[in-house]
Design a protein around this motif. Sequence first.
Motif, mmCIF file in Angstrom:
data_model
loop_
_atom_site.group_PDB
_atom_site.id
_atom_site.type_symbol
_atom_site.label_atom_id
_atom_site.label_comp_id
_atom_site.label_asym_id
_atom_site.label_seq_id
_atom_site.Cartn_x
_atom_site.Cartn_y
_atom_site.Cartn_z
ATOM 1 N N GLN A 62 22.347 -63.021 25.619
ATOM 2 C CA GLN A 62 22.551 -61.950 24.641
ATOM 3 C C GLN A 62 21.332 -61.660 23.769
ATOM 4 O O GLN A 62 21.349 -60.691 23.013
ATOM 5 C CB GLN A 62 23.763 -62.273 23.768
ATOM 6 C CG GLN A 62 25.050 -62.318 24.572
ATOM 7 C CD GLN A 62 26.245 -62.653 23.722
ATOM 8 O OE1 GLN A 62 26.456 -62.052 22.664
ATOM 9 N NE2 GLN A 62 27.049 -63.611 24.172
ATOM 10 N N LEU A 65 20.320 -58.100 24.083
ATOM 11 C CA LEU A 65 21.333 -57.062 23.900
ATOM 12 C C LEU A 65 21.414 -56.621 22.448
ATOM 13 O O LEU A 65 21.305 -57.439 21.535
ATOM 14 C CB LEU A 65 22.707 -57.563 24.342
ATOM 15 C CG LEU A 65 22.839 -58.126 25.757
ATOM 16 C CD1 LEU A 65 24.290 -58.432 26.063
ATOM 17 C CD2 LEU A 65 22.237 -57.203 26.784
ATOM 18 N N ASN A 66 21.649 -55.334 22.266
ATOM 19 C CA ASN A 66 21.833 -54.784 20.927
ATOM 20 C C ASN A 66 22.983 -53.779 20.991
ATOM 21 O O ASN A 66 22.908 -52.790 21.730
ATOM 22 C CB ASN A 66 20.549 -54.097 20.447
ATOM 23 C CG ASN A 66 20.662 -53.620 19.023
ATOM 24 O OD1 ASN A 66 21.114 -54.356 18.153
ATOM 25 N ND2 ASN A 66 20.262 -52.380 18.798
ATOM 26 N N ARG A 67 24.037 -54.031 20.232
ATOM 27 C CA ARG A 67 25.180 -53.108 20.217
ATOM 28 C C ARG A 67 24.733 -51.768 19.647
ATOM 29 O O ARG A 67 23.997 -51.699 18.668
ATOM 30 C CB ARG A 67 26.312 -53.694 19.376
ATOM 31 C CG ARG A 67 27.550 -52.852 19.460
ATOM 32 C CD ARG A 67 28.709 -53.525 18.797
ATOM 33 N NE ARG A 67 29.788 -52.571 18.673
ATOM 34 C CZ ARG A 67 30.921 -52.839 18.086
ATOM 35 N NH1 ARG A 67 31.144 -54.028 17.573
ATOM 36 N NH2 ARG A 67 31.851 -51.927 18.007
ATOM 37 N N ASN A 68 25.191 -50.693 20.302
ATOM 38 C CA ASN A 68 24.878 -49.347 19.816
ATOM 39 C C ASN A 68 26.165 -48.672 19.311
ATOM 40 O O ASN A 68 27.195 -49.324 19.196
ATOM 41 C CB ASN A 68 24.156 -48.526 20.895
ATOM 42 C CG ASN A 68 25.014 -48.300 22.121
ATOM 43 O OD1 ASN A 68 26.230 -48.168 22.045
ATOM 44 N ND2 ASN A 68 24.381 -48.246 23.279
ATOM 45 N N SER A 81 32.970 -51.103 23.539
ATOM 46 C CA SER A 81 31.709 -51.006 22.801
ATOM 47 C C SER A 81 30.572 -51.147 23.803
ATOM 48 O O SER A 81 30.683 -51.888 24.783
ATOM 49 C CB SER A 81 31.603 -52.137 21.772
ATOM 50 O OG SER A 81 32.648 -52.060 20.845
ATOM 51 N N TYR A 82 29.452 -50.482 23.531
ATOM 52 C CA TYR A 82 28.323 -50.486 24.449
ATOM 53 C C TYR A 82 27.105 -51.150 23.834
ATOM 54 O O TYR A 82 26.933 -51.168 22.617
ATOM 55 C CB TYR A 82 27.991 -49.055 24.896
ATOM 56 C CG TYR A 82 29.027 -48.526 25.846
ATOM 57 C CD1 TYR A 82 28.826 -48.581 27.218
ATOM 58 C CD2 TYR A 82 30.234 -48.034 25.377
ATOM 59 C CE1 TYR A 82 29.802 -48.129 28.098
ATOM 60 C CE2 TYR A 82 31.214 -47.589 26.246
ATOM 61 C CZ TYR A 82 30.992 -47.640 27.603
ATOM 62 O OH TYR A 82 31.952 -47.212 28.469
ATOM 63 N N TYR A 83 26.264 -51.648 24.730
ATOM 64 C CA TYR A 83 25.076 -52.380 24.333
ATOM 65 C C TYR A 83 23.852 -51.822 25.039
ATOM 66 O O TYR A 83 23.914 -51.422 26.200
ATOM 67 C CB TYR A 83 25.219 -53.863 24.695
ATOM 68 C CG TYR A 83 26.303 -54.538 23.894
ATOM 69 C CD1 TYR A 83 26.000 -55.292 22.775
ATOM 70 C CD2 TYR A 83 27.642 -54.377 24.243
ATOM 71 C CE1 TYR A 83 27.002 -55.886 22.025
ATOM 72 C CE2 TYR A 83 28.649 -54.972 23.504
ATOM 73 C CZ TYR A 83 28.324 -55.718 22.395
ATOM 74 O OH TYR A 83 29.310 -56.295 21.654
ATOM 75 N N ASP A 84 22.739 -51.829 24.308
ATOM 76 C CA ASP A 84 21.442 -51.498 24.883
ATOM 77 C C ASP A 84 20.774 -52.803 25.298
ATOM 78 O O ASP A 84 20.994 -53.851 24.682
ATOM 79 C CB ASP A 84 20.551 -50.789 23.856
ATOM 80 C CG ASP A 84 21.126 -49.454 23.400
ATOM 81 O OD1 ASP A 84 21.893 -48.835 24.157
ATOM 82 O OD2 ASP A 84 20.792 -49.040 22.274
ATOM 83 N N TRP A 99 28.841 -53.043 28.603
ATOM 84 C CA TRP A 99 29.938 -52.798 27.676
ATOM 85 C C TRP A 99 30.843 -54.021 27.556
ATOM 86 O O TRP A 99 30.779 -54.946 28.353
ATOM 87 C CB TRP A 99 30.733 -51.557 28.056
ATOM 88 C CG TRP A 99 31.634 -51.703 29.248
ATOM 89 C CD1 TRP A 99 32.967 -52.014 29.240
ATOM 90 C CD2 TRP A 99 31.287 -51.529 30.616
ATOM 91 N NE1 TRP A 99 33.462 -52.045 30.520
ATOM 92 C CE2 TRP A 99 32.453 -51.753 31.385
ATOM 93 C CE3 TRP A 99 30.111 -51.210 31.286
ATOM 94 C CZ2 TRP A 99 32.460 -51.675 32.770
ATOM 95 C CZ3 TRP A 99 30.120 -51.134 32.656
ATOM 96 C CH2 TRP A 99 31.287 -51.346 33.386
#
Length: 163
Positions: A62, A65-68, A81-84, A99
């Motif tokens: 993780q 990963l960064n939640r957007n 929820s989605y992640y970049d 996600w």
Amino acid sequence: MASNLPQENVWDYPRPPEIEPVQARLRVIFNQIVLADTTRAMRIIETSHPPTYYIPPEDVNQEYLNRNDKTSYCGYKGLASYYDFIPPDNQPIVKARIWSYENPTGSDEKYIGVKGYFSFYVGPWDCYVNDEKVEAQPGDFYGGWKTKNITGKVNAGSGAWSL
């Protein structure tokens, strides 16, 4: 190397979708970075779609990963929820290709089994079931992974991306 998985036809999968444990090793690799490696995944199978795999958070790297702000809604699983993906060495950010259902609240409690798990679209990283590199499900909504043992015409899917 083949994945040695039994033949499955996407038109034999159930509707509504079913959740089940995966009897295989899953890996997601970007260049030489291992984003995920597990033998404890779950998959959701649904009529006309290849399986969508969900990887436990303990088996996902993780740090990249960064939640957007992007969300989508599934009537079965609830809000996603989605992640970049933020790769090292100033490589371009990959937006919203990962996600998670952080609190599944859809129409069926059985999907609580993927709570907090991560799911990856195929690409720009490589995804593997056992040692077989998978193909992406056509379209860009469901995120299914197609292996050689999956047969039947696969639905490309469509849907509303955010609330």
